[in-house]
Design a protein around this motif. Structure first.
Motif, PDB file in Angstrom:
ATOM      1  N   LYS A  86     -14.893  14.127 -15.590  1.00 35.39           N
ATOM      2  CA  LYS A  86     -15.336  12.837 -16.130  1.00 35.39           C
ATOM      3  C   LYS A  86     -14.924  11.737 -15.170  1.00 35.39           C
ATOM      4  N   THR A  87     -15.728  10.691 -15.073  1.00 37.54           N
ATOM      5  CA  THR A  87     -15.428   9.562 -14.194  1.00 37.54           C
ATOM      6  C   THR A  87     -14.435   8.626 -14.862  1.00 37.54           C
ATOM      7  N   VAL A  88     -13.397   8.236 -14.108  1.00 39.86           N
ATOM      8  CA  VAL A  88     -12.403   7.279 -14.587  1.00 39.86           C
ATOM      9  C   VAL A  88     -12.292   6.177 -13.535  1.00 39.86           C
ATOM     10  N   LYS A  89     -12.372   4.926 -13.969  1.00 36.38           N
ATOM     11  CA  LYS A  89     -12.219   3.809 -13.035  1.00 36.38           C
ATOM     12  C   LYS A  89     -10.735   3.524 -12.829  1.00 36.38           C
ATOM     13  N   ASP A 105      -7.995  -0.694  -9.206  1.00 37.98           N
ATOM     14  CA  ASP A 105      -8.507  -1.415  -8.037  1.00 37.98           C
ATOM     15  C   ASP A 105     -10.031  -1.334  -7.915  1.00 37.98           C
ATOM     16  N   GLY A 106     -10.700  -0.811  -8.943  1.00 42.09           N
ATOM     17  CA  GLY A 106     -12.157  -0.748  -8.947  1.00 42.09           C
ATOM     18  C   GLY A 106     -12.735   0.540  -8.394  1.00 42.09           C
ATOM     19  N   GLY A 107     -11.886   1.444  -7.928  1.00 36.80           N
ATOM     20  CA  GLY A 107     -12.356   2.728  -7.419  1.00 36.80           C
ATOM     21  C   GLY A 107     -12.661   3.688  -8.552  1.00 36.80           C
ATOM     22  N   LYS A 116     -10.452  14.825  -8.694  1.00 35.01           N
ATOM     23  CA  LYS A 116     -11.167  14.743  -7.424  1.00 35.01           C
ATOM     24  C   LYS A 116     -11.273  13.270  -7.071  1.00 35.01           C
ATOM     25  N   PHE A 117     -10.838  12.912  -5.856  1.00 30.01           N
ATOM     26  CA  PHE A 117     -10.976  11.536  -5.382  1.00 30.01           C
ATOM     27  C   PHE A 117     -11.016  11.552  -3.865  1.00 30.01           C
ATOM     28  N   GLY A 118     -11.983  10.823  -3.313  1.00 30.24           N
ATOM     29  CA  GLY A 118     -12.158  10.833  -1.866  1.00 30.24           C
ATOM     30  C   GLY A 118     -12.414  12.251  -1.389  1.00 30.24           C
ATOM     31  N   ASP A 119     -11.651  12.680  -0.390  1.00 28.88           N
ATOM     32  CA  ASP A 119     -11.796  14.056   0.106  1.00 28.88           C
ATOM     33  C   ASP A 119     -10.629  14.926  -0.346  1.00 28.88           C
ATOM     34  N   SER A 120     -10.041  14.583  -1.499  1.00 30.28           N
ATOM     35  CA  SER A 120      -8.900  15.339  -2.033  1.00 30.28           C
ATOM     36  C   SER A 120      -9.203  15.863  -3.433  1.00 30.28           C
ATOM     37  N   TYR A 121      -8.630  17.038  -3.722  1.00 32.43           N
ATOM     38  CA  TYR A 121      -8.819  17.706  -5.004  1.00 32.43           C
ATOM     39  C   TYR A 121      -7.453  18.183  -5.472  1.00 32.43           C
ATOM     40  N   VAL A 122      -7.197  18.103  -6.780  1.00 30.66           N
ATOM     41  CA  VAL A 122      -5.894  18.466  -7.322  1.00 30.66           C
ATOM     42  C   VAL A 122      -6.064  19.372  -8.529  1.00 30.66           C
ATOM     43  N   MET A 123      -5.210  20.391  -8.623  1.00 29.73           N
ATOM     44  CA  MET A 123      -5.066  21.212  -9.817  1.00 29.73           C
ATOM     45  C   MET A 123      -3.578  21.242 -10.114  1.00 29.73           C
ATOM     46  N   ARG A 124      -3.161  20.804 -11.304  1.00 35.52           N
ATOM     47  CA  ARG A 124      -1.736  20.665 -11.598  1.00 35.52           C
ATOM     48  C   ARG A 124      -1.446  20.849 -13.074  1.00 35.52           C
TER      49      ARG A 124
END
Length: 120
Positions: free
Chosen positions: A74-77, A80-82, A97-105
């Motif tokens: 889902k998209t979350v703002k 800073d507006g990103g 997922k943000f930019g060119d990074s992905y996280v599983m935690r």
């Protein structure tokens, strides 16, 4: 006129929907753990970890332990507006997922896939 509008709507619904193709990436992979005392330990475990981004989900194979696919993101703002894209599973696993990074935690352990470049 109404007949033409109805025909147009029927034609639109009859057209096949095209999905975006999955993209394969190679990323730097970092494994993070958090001790009971709050100490965080990070270790780069791969310079070319494979990741598949399907747009609304992504799939990884942390340390070759089998493929894990995120739930639909889902998209979350951000303040800073990103935008970031995130999802959480019932058992508390968080995917982002943000930019060119992905996280599983989860609460004590995670994997960060960063500096992702298209696989050749």
């Amino acid at each position: 006129m109404l007949k033409k509008s109805l025909i147009s709507i029927i034609i639109l619904f009859a057209l096949p929907l095209t999905a975006s193709a999955a993209q394969n990436f190679q990323c730097s992979v970092t494994h993070n753990t958090e001790g009971d005392d709050g100490t965080v330990h990070s270790e780069r475990i791969s310079a070319n970890g494979e990741l598949t981004d399907s747009g609304s989900t992504f799939s990884i194979s942390p340390e070759g332990k089998g493929i894990v696919t995120s739930p639909e993101l889902k998209t979350v703002k951000t303040p800073d507006g990103g935008k970031i894209f995130t999802a959480k599973t019932i058992d508390g696993m968080v995917f982002a997922k943000f930019g060119d990074s992905y996280v599983m935690r989860n609460a004590k352990e995670g994997y960060v896939y960063s500096d992702c470049k298209p696989a050749s």
